[in-house]
Design an enzyme around this catalytic site. Structure first.
Site, PDB file in Angstrom:
ATOM      1  N   GLU A   1     -18.100 -23.976  71.504  1.00  0.00           N
ATOM      2  CA  GLU A   1     -17.281 -24.320  70.350  1.00  0.00           C
ATOM      3  C   GLU A   1     -16.607 -23.074  69.797  1.00  0.00           C
ATOM      4  O   GLU A   1     -17.157 -21.981  69.884  1.00  0.00           O
ATOM      5  CB  GLU A   1     -18.154 -24.960  69.266  1.00  0.00           C
ATOM      6  CG  GLU A   1     -18.825 -26.250  69.707  1.00  0.00           C
ATOM      7  CD  GLU A   1     -19.757 -26.839  68.649  1.00  0.00           C
ATOM      8  OE1 GLU A   1     -19.900 -26.213  67.571  1.00  0.00           O
ATOM      9  OE2 GLU A   1     -20.314 -27.913  68.880  1.00  0.00           O
TER      10      GLU A   1
ATOM     11  N   ILE B   1     -33.817 -36.419  60.604  1.00  0.00           N
ATOM     12  CA  ILE B   1     -32.538 -37.054  60.931  1.00  0.00           C
ATOM     13  C   ILE B   1     -32.769 -38.307  61.770  1.00  0.00           C
ATOM     14  O   ILE B   1     -32.177 -39.363  61.509  1.00  0.00           O
ATOM     15  CB  ILE B   1     -31.613 -36.065  61.659  1.00  0.00           C
ATOM     16  CG1 ILE B   1     -31.178 -34.957  60.699  1.00  0.00           C
ATOM     17  CG2 ILE B   1     -30.385 -36.782  62.232  1.00  0.00           C
ATOM     18  CD1 ILE B   1     -30.386 -33.832  61.359  1.00  0.00           C
TER      19      ILE B   1
ATOM     20  N   ARG C   1     -27.034 -31.101  69.433  1.00  0.00           N
ATOM     21  CA  ARG C   1     -26.377 -29.868  69.846  1.00  0.00           C
ATOM     22  C   ARG C   1     -25.682 -30.097  71.191  1.00  0.00           C
ATOM     23  O   ARG C   1     -26.130 -30.914  72.006  1.00  0.00           O
ATOM     24  CB  ARG C   1     -27.386 -28.713  69.978  1.00  0.00           C
ATOM     25  CG  ARG C   1     -27.836 -28.113  68.646  1.00  0.00           C
ATOM     26  CD  ARG C   1     -26.695 -27.367  67.965  1.00  0.00           C
ATOM     27  NE  ARG C   1     -27.104 -26.671  66.759  1.00  0.00           N
ATOM     28  CZ  ARG C   1     -27.047 -27.163  65.539  1.00  0.00           C
ATOM     29  NH1 ARG C   1     -26.622 -28.422  65.372  1.00  0.00           N
ATOM     30  NH2 ARG C   1     -27.397 -26.445  64.487  1.00  0.00           N
TER      31      ARG C   1
ATOM     32  N   HIS D   1     -17.861 -30.971  65.133  1.00  0.00           N
ATOM     33  CA  HIS D   1     -19.107 -30.440  64.579  1.00  0.00           C
ATOM     34  C   HIS D   1     -19.088 -30.468  63.041  1.00  0.00           C
ATOM     35  O   HIS D   1     -19.264 -29.433  62.389  1.00  0.00           O
ATOM     36  CB  HIS D   1     -19.347 -29.010  65.072  1.00  0.00           C
ATOM     37  CG  HIS D   1     -20.806 -28.619  64.993  1.00  0.00           C
ATOM     38  ND1 HIS D   1     -21.372 -27.704  65.844  1.00  0.00           N
ATOM     39  CD2 HIS D   1     -21.809 -29.014  64.169  1.00  0.00           C
ATOM     40  CE1 HIS D   1     -22.654 -27.544  65.544  1.00  0.00           C
ATOM     41  NE2 HIS D   1     -22.936 -28.336  64.518  1.00  0.00           N
TER      42      HIS D   1
END
Length: 333
Positions: free
Chosen positions: A265, A157, A236, A284
């Site tokens: 969350e 990523i 995160r 998210h």
């Protein structure tokens, strides 16, 4: 006897069709922990999303469970140590979400610097009464072009973000557990110690996994290095100390914060909601694209079936489980 597999979320139909060729599939959509305790013992395999939690007290009741296939690159929602003790294989997906998440990271960064989300709320609320009300804030709106961008985490990523940031005309710094000569050569990224990345960058993007080492890696002390700068988090929620973030925003030190993830969350109310101008907040969903979800589903299915065939997937998270329960002991297909 065909394996029984539970899917705990709304999975794309094509990967499910593939799974049904080899296993009996039951959907138990977003179950509570108590419901999972009652049902987990019925299944040989389970496919979970980050919205599903598999704590140790659920896993210890999983008498016949052989594999937990994570429909995600992260696996912090699963008690991996408890699974390993019971000889349960835990797998993750890899590489599937890189492009989608990287694209989203760049979008979040641009939205933060250009105040796009705020502008949308502004016009919908009927506040656009003159051009003066808009132009009055132009000094606080910035372009990404020409910025010094720091990336913490240079996995798949991080590399995909770096490529896009290079195309946006930025200078790239990065920190990772190891140097990445390929991305240094490809986009001219410069490796620096972590704190030096924070010092040199005007925008910092977090692309790290959640581990013991990365917990609150951005804390009150490191936020001092980000005074007058922007922070973007697509890793995160536990990478940052949210209380320290809110304090820094309130004191006008951190110029802006965009995040797709939170420490707890889902979020219903949050102090960050009060900082409309300085923040961009999303639920998210950086990896949620039709293409990525389908690809991820197929990989999660392949991982699960591989374990049930007595094979060892490359994306096996807990390799120590091989000593506790060798592949031939879990083979069903």
């Amino acid at each position: 006897m065909r394996p029984r597999v539970a899917v705990l979320f709304k999975m794309k139909s094509k990967p499910v069709e593939e799974l049904k060729k080899y296993a009996d599939v039951e959907f138990i959509l977003y179950p509570s922990v108590e419901e999972l305790k009652e049902r987990i013992g019925e299944f040989d395999g389970v496919i979970v999303s980050p919205l599903n939690t598999l704590p140790g007290d659920v896993i210890k009741r999983a008498g016949r469970l052989k594999v937990i296939s994570c429909h995600s690159a992260g696996y912090d929602h699963v008690d991996v140590e408890a699974a390993t003790r019971k000889g349960i294989y835990v797998t993750k997906v890899a590489g599937v979400l890189s492009e989608a998440v990287a694209e989203f990271a760049v979008g979040l960064t641009i939205a933060l610097l250009r105040k796009i989300a705020y502008a949308d709320r502004f016009i919908r609320s009927g506040k656009w009464d003159s051009h003066r009300t808009v132009w009055g804030g132009f000094k606080e709106i910035e372009t990404l072009y020409g910025k010094r961008v720091g990336i913490l985490g240079m996995g798949a990523i991080g590399k995909a973000i770096a490529r896009r940031m290079k195309a946006m005309g930025t200078e790239i710094f990065y920190w990772s557990r190891s140097r990445k000569p390929d991305i240094e050569e490809e986009v001219g990224a410069r490796y620096l110690p972590l704190d030096d990345v924070l010092r040199e960058s005007e925008v910092v993007i977090l692309a790290l996994p959640a581990t013991r080492e990365t917990y609150h890696i951005i804390n009150e002390e490191r936020l001092e290095l980000l005074e007058g700068k922007y922070l973007v988090n697509i890793g995160r929620g536990t990478l940052v100390d949210e209380n320290a973030i809110m304090k820094s925003l309130k004191e006008g030190k951190l110029k802006g914060y965009a995040t797709d993830v939170f420490e707890n969350e889902p979020v219903q109310e949050h102090e960050l909601f009060k900082h409309e101008w300085e923040t961009v907040l999303t639920p998210h969903y950086a990896g949620l694209s039709k293409e990525a979800m389908e690809d991820m589903g197929f990989q999660a299915v392949r991982n699960l079936l591989a374990v049930l065939r007595g094979e060892v997937p490359e994306t096996l998270v807990n390799r120590e489980v091989l000593k506790i329960r060798p592949p031939e002991k879990v083979k069903m297909l």
